[in-house]
Scaffold this motif. Structure first.
Motif, short mmCIF file in Angstrom:
data_model
loop_
_atom_site.label_atom_id
_atom_site.label_comp_id
_atom_site.label_asym_id
_atom_site.label_seq_id
_atom_site.Cartn_x
_atom_site.Cartn_y
_atom_site.Cartn_z
N GLU A 107 0.81 -1.22 0.00
CA GLU A 107 0.00 0.00 0.00
C GLU A 107 0.84 1.28 0.00
N VAL A 108 2.08 1.20 0.50
CA VAL A 108 2.93 2.40 0.50
C VAL A 108 3.97 2.38 -0.63
N TYR A 109 4.02 1.29 -1.40
CA TYR A 109 5.04 1.17 -2.44
C TYR A 109 4.42 1.43 -3.81
N PRO A 110 4.72 2.57 -4.44
CA PRO A 110 4.02 2.93 -5.68
C PRO A 110 4.63 2.35 -6.95
N TYR A 111 5.65 1.48 -6.82
CA TYR A 111 6.32 0.93 -8.00
C TYR A 111 6.06 -0.58 -8.07
N LYS A 112 6.80 -1.27 -8.96
CA LYS A 112 6.60 -2.72 -9.08
C LYS A 112 7.55 -3.47 -8.16
N ALA A 113 7.01 -4.03 -7.10
CA ALA A 113 7.81 -4.70 -6.07
C ALA A 113 8.04 -6.17 -6.42
N LEU A 114 8.99 -6.77 -5.69
CA LEU A 114 9.18 -8.22 -5.71
C LEU A 114 8.70 -8.74 -4.36
N ILE A 115 7.61 -9.51 -4.36
CA ILE A 115 7.06 -10.05 -3.12
C ILE A 115 7.82 -11.32 -2.75
N ASN A 116 8.24 -11.43 -1.50
CA ASN A 116 9.01 -12.57 -1.00
C ASN A 116 8.31 -13.14 0.23
N SER A 117 7.39 -14.09 0.10
CA SER A 117 7.26 -15.04 -1.00
C SER A 117 5.91 -15.74 -0.94
N VAL A 118 5.68 -16.59 -1.95
CA VAL A 118 4.56 -17.54 -1.92
C VAL A 118 5.19 -18.93 -1.91
N ASN A 119 4.44 -19.94 -1.43
CA ASN A 119 4.92 -21.32 -1.54
C ASN A 119 3.76 -22.22 -1.96
N GLY A 120 4.01 -23.52 -2.05
CA GLY A 120 3.01 -24.44 -2.60
C GLY A 120 1.87 -24.80 -1.66
N GLU A 121 1.92 -24.27 -0.43
CA GLU A 121 0.85 -24.52 0.54
C GLU A 121 -0.43 -23.84 0.07
N SER A 135 -1.70 -6.11 -7.39
CA SER A 135 -0.69 -5.04 -7.32
C SER A 135 0.20 -5.00 -8.55
N GLY A 136 0.14 -6.05 -9.39
CA GLY A 136 1.02 -6.12 -10.56
C GLY A 136 2.47 -6.31 -10.19
N SER A 137 2.72 -6.93 -9.04
CA SER A 137 4.10 -7.18 -8.58
C SER A 137 4.66 -8.46 -9.22
N ALA A 138 5.94 -8.68 -8.99
CA ALA A 138 6.53 -9.99 -9.24
C ALA A 138 6.59 -10.72 -7.90
N VAL A 139 6.80 -12.05 -7.93
CA VAL A 139 6.78 -12.80 -6.67
C VAL A 139 7.80 -13.93 -6.68
N ILE A 140 8.47 -14.12 -5.54
CA ILE A 140 9.37 -15.27 -5.36
C ILE A 140 8.53 -16.47 -4.92
N CYS A 141 8.72 -17.60 -5.62
CA CYS A 141 7.95 -18.82 -5.37
C CYS A 141 8.86 -19.87 -4.75
N LEU A 142 8.63 -20.19 -3.48
CA LEU A 142 9.46 -21.19 -2.79
C LEU A 142 9.00 -22.59 -3.18
N THR A 143 9.95 -23.47 -3.51
CA THR A 143 9.59 -24.83 -3.93
C THR A 143 9.44 -25.74 -2.72
N MET A 144 8.53 -25.32 -1.82
CA MET A 144 8.20 -26.11 -0.62
C MET A 144 6.70 -25.99 -0.38
N LYS A 155 10.26 -33.69 -6.38
CA LYS A 155 9.17 -33.06 -5.60
C LYS A 155 9.24 -31.54 -5.68
N ARG A 156 10.45 -30.99 -5.67
CA ARG A 156 10.58 -29.53 -5.77
C ARG A 156 10.07 -29.03 -7.12
N VAL A 157 10.39 -29.78 -8.19
CA VAL A 157 9.92 -29.39 -9.53
C VAL A 157 8.40 -29.47 -9.60
N LYS A 158 7.81 -30.50 -8.97
CA LYS A 158 6.35 -30.67 -8.94
C LYS A 158 5.68 -29.47 -8.26
#
Ligand code: THG
Length: 280
Positions: A107-121, A135-144, A155-158
């Protein structure tokens, strides 16, 4: 495919064909009692100073993590993000396990952020991916996932594939997904480095996506961690690493990365390698 994140008048691009960029990790109270103390008192002087120092040392994107005992991340993460925006123009990586803190920071960041993180849960997918889309951000995806970090490549690739499919079904572009193939302590499992690199090779080849990891995990429990971290990063660059999360102040790291980029064909004619050499 190129991943793009932005700050004020500043765009950072990374991807399989592009020079490796550093996500600068020092704004994180883990193992830094002085920073944890400041954050507990609501102070942000070190945050501003760390942001500046890391950019001077060659950090491209600034990771901001305020997770410590006695710190309300929903309150402090947006404040720290504002402080970093005053100190530098660099894009920010919003590092929190608490989706409410990520939301408050967006809400306070007016540019394109990198969100850290989402995972497979399931819960993480449901809470984080809609924020990425909105938000139109990019996101780091944890392989867990809910079962933890798999100790094997398959399993990580899955899990990577599951996150990719879910994100794309919500209309999130593939270039906005940055896969973290997860570095673990090589002292605990002597295959740790090999599993990370093999997973990275697979996801980059099969899905064409960008990648990251927290590099320093690899050297836990060992002496001369900087040396191990540098070698881990340069080996990984040949295997699909695009944007490591690391400390840009590590001596010799930048030069080693520019050498690896040149050898991996990510720096045609060695222009970046040569300009790094001229800095000395
Ligand atoms: N993947 C993703 N995000 C991450 C991680 C990851 N974010 C957090 C972490 N792992 C990466 N960031 C850090 C930050 C600091 C340290 C390690 C990882 C660290 N700090 C020193 C210590 O504990 O000794 C402090 C050193 C100092 O005082 O200078 O180790 O894996 N997506």
């Amino acid at each position: 495919m190129e991943t793009i994140v932005t700050g004020k008048n500043c765009e950072v691009r990374f991807g399989l064909q592009l020079p490796t960029v550093i996500i600068a990790e020092r704004i994180n109270p883990t193992g830094r009692k002085s920073l944890a103390d400041e954050l507990q008192q609501g102070k942000l002087d070190m945050v501003g100073k760390d942001a500046k120092e890391q950019v001077e040392a060659g950090g491209d994107i600034i990771d901001v993590n305020v997770g410590a005992v006695g710190v309300d991340e929903v309150d402090m993460l947006p404040k720290a993000v504002k402080k970093v925006m005053e100190a530098t123009d660099r894009p920010i990586c919003l590092d929190s396990a608490n989706p409410k803190a990520i939301k408050a920071a967006l809400e306070v960041y007016p540019y394109k952020a990198l969100i850290n993180s989402v995972n497979g849960e399931e819960r993480s997918l449901e809470e984080v991916l809609p924020m990425v889309k909105e938000s139109g951000s990019a996101v780091i995806c944890l392989t867990m996932d809910e079962d933890g970090i798999p100790d094997n490549v398959e399993k990580r690739v899955k899990i990577a594939e599951k996150i990719l499919k879910r994100a794309e079904s919500l209309g999130i572009k593939r270039e906005d997904l940055v896969f973290d193939c997860l570095a673990m302590a090589n002292a605990t499992n002597s295959s740790a480095c090999k599993i990370t690199l093999e997973t990275m090779k697979r996801v980059t080849k099969e899905f064409g996506v960008s990648t990251t990891f927290g590099a320093s995990n690899i050297s836990f429990g060992m002496p001369n961690r900087d040396l191990l971290n540098i070698h881990f990063i340069t080996m990984s660059i040949m295997n699909g690493l695009c944007a490591p999360i690391t400390d840009p102040l590590i001596g010799g790291l930048k030069r080693a990365m520019r050498a690896a980029d040149f050898l991996a064909g990510k720096d045609p004619y060695g222009m970046n390698y040569i300009s790094e050499y001229r800095k000395k």
